[in-house]
Design an enzyme around this catalytic site. Structure first.
Site, PDB file in Angstrom:
ATOM      1  N   GLU A   1       0.814  -1.221   0.000  1.00 14.31           N
ATOM      2  CA  GLU A   1       0.000   0.000   0.000  1.00 14.31           C
ATOM      3  C   GLU A   1       0.848   1.271   0.000  1.00 14.31           C
ATOM      4  O   GLU A   1       0.597   2.205  -0.779  1.00 14.31           O
ATOM      5  CB  GLU A   1      -0.918  -0.022   1.223  1.00 14.31           C
ATOM      6  CG  GLU A   1      -1.742   1.232   1.401  1.00 14.31           C
ATOM      7  CD  GLU A   1      -2.378   1.298   2.781  1.00 14.31           C
ATOM      8  OE1 GLU A   1      -3.190   2.228   3.004  1.00 14.31           O
ATOM      9  OE2 GLU A   1      -2.059   0.450   3.643  1.00 14.31           O
TER      10      GLU A   1
ATOM     11  N   THR B   1       2.408  -7.991  -0.653  1.00 14.60           N
ATOM     12  CA  THR B   1       2.170  -7.878   0.776  1.00 14.60           C
ATOM     13  C   THR B   1       1.706  -9.216   1.308  1.00 14.60           C
ATOM     14  O   THR B   1       0.843  -9.865   0.710  1.00 14.60           O
ATOM     15  CB  THR B   1       1.123  -6.805   1.134  1.00 14.60           C
ATOM     16  OG1 THR B   1       0.740  -6.951   2.502  1.00 14.60           O
ATOM     17  CG2 THR B   1      -0.115  -6.888   0.276  1.00 14.60           C
TER      18      THR B   1
ATOM     19  N   VAL C   1       8.979 -14.224  11.345  1.00 13.02           N
ATOM     20  CA  VAL C   1       9.168 -15.554  10.770  1.00 13.02           C
ATOM     21  C   VAL C   1       8.174 -15.792   9.642  1.00 13.02           C
ATOM     22  O   VAL C   1       8.432 -16.575   8.716  1.00 13.02           O
ATOM     23  CB  VAL C   1       9.042 -16.644  11.863  1.00 13.02           C
ATOM     24  CG1 VAL C   1       7.606 -16.804  12.325  1.00 13.02           C
ATOM     25  CG2 VAL C   1       9.586 -17.974  11.356  1.00 13.02           C
TER      26      VAL C   1
ATOM     27  N   ASP D   1      -0.029  -9.510   3.804  1.00  8.75           N
ATOM     28  CA  ASP D   1      -1.349  -9.284   4.392  1.00  8.75           C
ATOM     29  C   ASP D   1      -2.497  -9.492   3.409  1.00  8.75           C
ATOM     30  O   ASP D   1      -3.654  -9.562   3.818  1.00  8.75           O
ATOM     31  CB  ASP D   1      -1.442  -7.861   4.953  1.00  8.75           C
ATOM     32  CG  ASP D   1      -0.572  -7.660   6.176  1.00  8.75           C
ATOM     33  OD1 ASP D   1      -0.337  -8.644   6.898  1.00  8.75           O
ATOM     34  OD2 ASP D   1      -0.109  -6.532   6.401  1.00  8.75           O
TER      35      ASP D   1
END
Length: 342
Positions: free
Chosen positions: A103, A126, A273, A128
């Site tokens: 983003e 990303t 991680v 996410d």
């Protein structure tokens, strides 16, 4: 033609696959030269670069991280940032730029193209998976796989000691990693940023699990918040894009569960991680396709766009649209998996 490449924001499995695909196709089919800028937007801001050719990208497909380095540098906040970027691109004879990031990185790319005429093509990255213009971002599949494996391993130790284990995963505003890994790993509670949670209900689910003679696993995204509280911060510092450092909700939650239920609770924070290590086969595949289509967009002069996955097709979307809003978990989808809670 000389093309610049940079990787910005947090590191992510699959970044090297994009770089490799861009360079391989750009050199072999279009005869382009490539300059890699180091450490995200810091590279073009300071003129820090390295030559990229086929030899430089050989063997990097399975490597995690990025051979170019990354950072959260925001050139829009640097003194004379735009002028310095333009001067350094001209100095290195770079006629187009491929920006690989999430983003924030792509938000800068959109402004550079729309407001300052810098020719940029974006590639979405990303873990996410929260960019609304693409079905998936590379790095997400690897992060979910890592988190799922961790949850699988934690089940056995939780049951050995009959204690609650809280697993904190990444997810500032979107709970995709928590939702996917929690469901795949058989978690008994999944908490995401999109849905404020009721602590009493969480404790009821935990207690119910113990009554069935099983030890509960609670998966919580770092940005998840209780109904009567706020986000838990690691500290009050901000990065150059104005983001605070999140972490600590897992530890706070474990203490509250232990206090309210009387059951011993422990926390595992997966943290970085989830970003590290070799990318999954899917992420290598997706990142490679993104790279191939990104260099095609450069060839076509289709700047101010981002490559995106729609179904099984790679399409181009305006960078401004890609960064206009985040893709968050639909409440209906969250309710769907609620049958496994408790």
């Amino acid at each position: 033609m000389r093309v610049g490449v940079l990787t910005g924001g947090g590191d992510c499995p699959g970044l090297n696959a994009v770089i490799r695909a861009v360079v391989r196709k750009g050199v072999q089919e279009y005869g382009y030269d490539f300059t890699g800028f180091r450490d995200g937007w810091r590279g073009p801001l300071e003129g820090d670069s390295v030559r990229l050719d086929i030899a430089a990208v050989r063997g990097i497909l399975p490597r995690g991280g990025t051979i170019l380095g990354s950072s959260r540098t925001n050139p829009l906040k640097a003194e004379n940032g735009i002028r310095r970027i333009k001067e350094n691109l001209a100095k290195h004879e770079v006629e187009a730029l491929i920006a690989i990031g999430g983003e924030d990185t792509l938000g800068v790319a959109a402004r550079l193209t729309d407001e300052y005429g810098v020719p940029v093509v974006g590639v979405p990255k990303t873990i996410d998976n929260d960019l609304s213009a693409t079905d998936y971002t590379f790095g997400f599949d690897t992060a979910v796989s890592i988190a799922t494996e961790a949850i699988d391993r934690l089940h056995t130790t939780a049951e050995s000691h009959m204690r609650v284990l809280v697993v904190e995963v990444m997810g500032r505003h979107a709970g995709w990693i928590a939702l996917h890994s929690g469901l795949a790993g058989g978690a008994n509670v999944i908490l995401i940023p999109e849905q404020r949670f009721d602590l009493d209900q969480v404790c009821a689910w935990v207690t119910s699990r113990f009554k069935a003679s099983y030890a509960p696993i609670v998966v919580v995204a770092e940005g998840a918040m209780p109904k009567d509280g706020d986000v838990v911060l690691k500290d009050g510092s901000l990065d150059s894009f104005g983001h605070v450092r999140l972490s600590g909700v897992g530890e706070w939650l474990a203490k509250e569960i232990e206090k309210r239920t009387g059951k011993e609770a422990r926390t595992t924070v997966l943290g970085h991680v989830q970003r590290g290590g070799t990318p999954s086969a899917f992420d290598r595949w997706l990142a490679t396709r993104f790279g191939l289509h990104a260099i095609d967009a450069v060839r076509d002069g289709d700047f101010g766009t981002m490559v995106a996955l729609r179904g099984t097709d790679i399409v181009r979307v305006p960078l401004a649209d890609a960064t206009a809003k985040l893709k968050t978990v639909d409440p209906a989808l969250y309710r769907e998996v609620g049958v496994f809670f408790g």
